[in-house]
Design a protein around this motif. Structure first.
Motif, short mmCIF file in Angstrom:
data_model
loop_
_atom_site.label_atom_id
_atom_site.label_comp_id
_atom_site.label_asym_id
_atom_site.label_seq_id
_atom_site.Cartn_x
_atom_site.Cartn_y
_atom_site.Cartn_z
N PRO A 1 -10.07 2.60 30.09
CA PRO A 1 -9.73 1.56 29.12
C PRO A 1 -9.38 0.22 29.78
CG PRO A 1 -8.61 3.60 28.58
CD PRO A 1 -9.22 3.80 29.92
N LEU A 2 -8.75 0.29 30.95
CA LEU A 2 -8.41 -0.92 31.69
C LEU A 2 -9.67 -1.64 32.14
CD1 LEU A 2 -5.63 -2.09 32.46
CD2 LEU A 2 -5.90 -1.03 34.71
N LEU A 3 -10.64 -0.87 32.62
CA LEU A 3 -11.92 -1.45 33.04
C LEU A 3 -12.64 -2.09 31.85
CD1 LEU A 3 -14.16 -1.70 35.27
CD2 LEU A 3 -15.03 0.50 34.45
N LEU A 4 -12.67 -1.38 30.72
CA LEU A 4 -13.40 -1.89 29.56
C LEU A 4 -12.75 -3.14 28.96
CD1 LEU A 4 -14.25 1.47 27.73
CD2 LEU A 4 -15.78 0.06 29.09
N GLN A 5 -11.42 -3.17 28.95
CA GLN A 5 -10.72 -4.28 28.29
C GLN A 5 -10.53 -5.48 29.21
OE1 GLN A 5 -7.22 -3.09 25.84
NE2 GLN A 5 -7.92 -0.99 26.14
N GLN A 6 -10.04 -5.27 30.41
CA GLN A 6 -9.69 -6.40 31.27
C GLN A 6 -10.85 -6.92 32.09
OE1 GLN A 6 -6.10 -6.21 33.51
NE2 GLN A 6 -4.91 -5.24 31.89
N VAL A 7 -11.86 -6.09 32.33
CA VAL A 7 -13.00 -6.54 33.13
C VAL A 7 -14.20 -6.85 32.25
CG1 VAL A 7 -14.60 -5.92 34.99
CG2 VAL A 7 -12.20 -5.22 35.12
N LEU A 8 -14.48 -5.98 31.28
CA LEU A 8 -15.66 -6.17 30.44
C LEU A 8 -15.37 -6.94 29.17
CD1 LEU A 8 -16.61 -3.94 32.44
CD2 LEU A 8 -17.97 -3.00 30.59
N GLY A 9 -14.07 -7.11 28.83
CA GLY A 9 -13.70 -7.95 27.71
C GLY A 9 -13.77 -7.30 26.34
N SER B 1 -20.75 -2.62 34.72
CA SER B 1 -20.35 -3.97 35.12
C SER B 1 -20.54 -4.90 33.93
CB SER B 1 -21.20 -4.45 36.31
OG SER B 1 -22.58 -4.49 35.94
N PRO B 2 -20.04 -6.13 34.00
CA PRO B 2 -20.25 -7.07 32.88
C PRO B 2 -21.74 -7.17 32.54
CG PRO B 2 -18.65 -7.96 34.41
CD PRO B 2 -19.17 -6.72 35.03
N GLY B 3 -22.07 -7.01 31.29
CA GLY B 3 -23.46 -7.05 30.85
C GLY B 3 -24.08 -5.68 30.69
N THR B 4 -23.37 -4.62 31.11
CA THR B 4 -23.90 -3.26 30.95
C THR B 4 -24.00 -2.92 29.46
OG1 THR B 4 -22.93 -2.52 33.03
CG2 THR B 4 -23.50 -0.82 31.45
N SER B 5 -25.10 -2.28 29.08
CA SER B 5 -25.32 -1.90 27.69
C SER B 5 -24.24 -0.92 27.21
CB SER B 5 -26.70 -1.25 27.55
OG SER B 5 -26.82 -0.58 26.32
N ALA B 6 -23.86 -1.08 25.93
CA ALA B 6 -22.89 -0.15 25.34
C ALA B 6 -23.44 1.27 25.33
CB ALA B 6 -22.54 -0.59 23.92
N TRP B 7 -24.76 1.41 25.22
CA TRP B 7 -25.37 2.75 25.21
C TRP B 7 -25.17 3.45 26.56
CZ3 TRP B 7 -26.23 4.93 20.85
CH2 TRP B 7 -26.56 4.16 19.73
N TRP B 8 -25.27 2.68 27.65
CA TRP B 8 -25.04 3.25 28.98
C TRP B 8 -23.59 3.73 29.10
CZ3 TRP B 8 -27.86 4.45 33.32
CH2 TRP B 8 -27.13 4.72 34.48
N ILE B 9 -22.67 2.91 28.60
CA ILE B 9 -21.25 3.27 28.66
C ILE B 9 -20.99 4.55 27.86
CG2 ILE B 9 -18.91 2.52 28.08
CD1 ILE B 9 -19.89 -0.38 28.45
N LEU B 10 -21.54 4.62 26.65
CA LEU B 10 -21.39 5.82 25.83
C LEU B 10 -21.98 7.04 26.53
CD1 LEU B 10 -22.31 4.32 22.34
CD2 LEU B 10 -20.06 5.21 22.98
N ALA B 11 -23.16 6.86 27.12
CA ALA B 11 -23.82 7.98 27.81
C ALA B 11 -23.00 8.44 29.02
CB ALA B 11 -25.23 7.56 28.25
N ALA B 12 -22.42 7.48 29.75
CA ALA B 12 -21.63 7.82 30.94
C ALA B 12 -20.43 8.68 30.56
CB ALA B 12 -21.18 6.55 31.65
#
Length: 473
Positions: free
Chosen positions: A302-310, A366-377
């Motif tokens: 959550p820290l990565l998603l909120q503070q780094v990816l916005g 990383s910034p710009g990574t697709s939401a689908w990739w994040i969900l899949a990960a």
């Protein structure tokens, strides 16, 4: 391995399928309550601390609960073996419900910490007995694994729903309302357990005199090192490294005293035979790695998603949903495959490899990574945990004598908790010494390494040899 004492008639043959289903529904309801109890207040605590003017004590609301849970699991696991699990499950449900009501009525932060610590004791009792209960109902591991998938799925789904329920109740009715959700869930669990779970004779041939000296030493041995980690590496002015060092020394001293005492007493609180074999030692090391990876992902993603990816908190929560939801998917697939395996440890090897791949996928975000990739990960990681969490408990039960099933199950839960505490503390240090992005990414590299280590350890566990020995015996 010594010959276990004669067992009573297997419950799976003396009860109808409906009775077993309802009994397992009670166990699942208890596990749901345990998950609610540990997660439902996470989204509520900031508002609680503000309302009670106790922001300085914020961390200890969670720390007190976790320490009490981790320190008590082994003791109640053993007591369940000695006196039966049904009474302890009923008591644990009542303790958690009453503790939750007390938390909802708390007038100060110290009161809240005290009541949450009481709930932690109930939570430890609940985890120690509920995860061992399927072994009482289903002595055959091939049947048991399918039902344990239900328990794991219930725990995973409740862990994901808990924070949402807590946040919704807080927003609609105020923070005190969040603490009254667990008592409602407890009512259902209490009814199902009291009505349907059978009162099974304990599998014990020793004196049932409680080893109180060993129990006290065991609490110190488990609780002090975990408290030391929290105190030594707390952020800012809350860090107390000297006190943490003193607690760590106390924990080591307790271990040094515990081992000879447990060898001498007739009915030890922690029978050393549970960890004398190579396989149990490997499994508990694997449990530490799984705990570390699981909680690094849960706490710091959550820290990565909120503070780094916005992403906003709600968006981050949605993206993290597969991490919890997919545990049930992996557990169900694992339950289907397990009876067909001549060497079931291969399922854990697969789970460790899949967890390494999933951690690597999160590392590549990383910034710009697709939401689908994040969900899949996160889905891949959740599935991997579904192959690991049930099998850690099941394999320890299979490796232990019937009279030690409870303490063996509790041990693997405890080592997993220790791994989670060490892993989250280590990544917290990395973040404090650098920044969020570098700290979390280093933590994810650690996750990949630990997941690979888990697969290697699981590969070295020879469950087939155990089956051969038992058949020969």
């Amino acid at each position: 391995m010594s010959t276990p004492p004669p067992s009573p008639a297997a419950p799976s043959t003396s009860h109808t399928r409906r009775e077993l289903l309802m009994a397992m529904a009670g166990v699942a309801a208890t596990v749901v309550l345990a998950a609610f109890d540990s997660t439902i207040v996470t989204t509520t605590l900031p508002r609680v601390a503000e309302a009670l003017n106790g922001m300085a004590l914020y961390a200890w609301v969670g720390t007190g609960y976790l320490l009490a849970t981790a320190a008590s699991i082994l003791i109640f696991g053993r007591l369940g073996d000695m006196f039966g699990r049904k009474p302890l499950m009923l008591i644990s449900v009542a303790v958690v419900a009453l503790g939750s009501i007390a938390c909802g009525l708390a007038q100060s932060m110290p009161q809240l910490i005290a009541f949450r610590t009481l709930q932690g004791v109930g939570g430890g009792m609940m985890i120690a007995t509920a995860f061992a209960a399927p072994a009482d109902l289903f002595p055959d591991a091939k049947r048991r694994v399918k039902w344990m998938a239900l328990v794991s799925a219930a725990f995973a789904m409740a862990s994901g729903i808990g924070p949402v329920l807590g946040g919704a109740a807080t927003q609609a009715l105020g923070w005190r309302a969040a603490f009254f959700i667990s008592p409602i869930a407890a009512a259902g669990a209490l009814f199902l357990l009291a009505r349907y779970f059978p009162l099974i004779r304990p599998m014990h041939d020793d004196s049932r005199k409680v080893d109180w000296v060993g129990a006290v030493l065991l609490v110190i041995a488990v609780g002090c090192p975990l408290a030391a980690i929290e105190l030594a590496f707390a952020p800012g002015d809350h860090a107390h490294p000297l006190l943490g060092l003193a607690l760590a020394v106390a924990g080591c001293a307790a271990i040094a005293l515990l081992i000879p005492i447990e060898r001498r007493v007739a009915s030890p609180i922690f029978p050393l035979r549970v960890v004398t074999g190579r396989e149990p030692q490997l499994l508990n090391l694997a449990a530490m790695t799984v705990g570390a990876v699981m909680f690094i992902l849960i706490f710091y993603s959550p820290l990565l998603l909120q503070q780094v990816l916005g992403y906003s908190p709600s968006e981050a929560g949605l993206l993290l949903t597969p991490l919890v939801a997919a545990i049930s998917v992996g557990s169900i697939i694992n339950g289907r495959l397990f009876p067909k395996q001549s060497e079931p440890q291969r399922l854990m090897v697969f789970g460790g490899g899949l967890l390494a791949a999933g951690s690597l996928m999160v590392l590549l975000i990383s910034p710009g990574t697709s939401a689908w990739w994040i969900l899949a990960a996160f889905f891949v990681n959740g599935c991997a945990l579904g192959f690991l969490l049930p099998n850690l408990t099941l394999f320890m039960q299979m490796l232990s004598e019937r009279r030690d099933v409870g303490v063996a199950s509790a041990l693997v839960q405890t080592t997993r908790a220790i791994g989670s505490a060490i892993g989250t503390a280590l990544v917290g240090i990395l973040i404090s010494q650098s920044n969020v992005l570098d700290g979390v990414r280093t933590g994810l590299v650690l996750c990949v390494a630990l997941a690979i280590a888990c697969a290697v350890l699981a590969h070295r566990v020879k469950m087939k040899n155990l089956a051969t020995r038992r058949k020969a015996a």
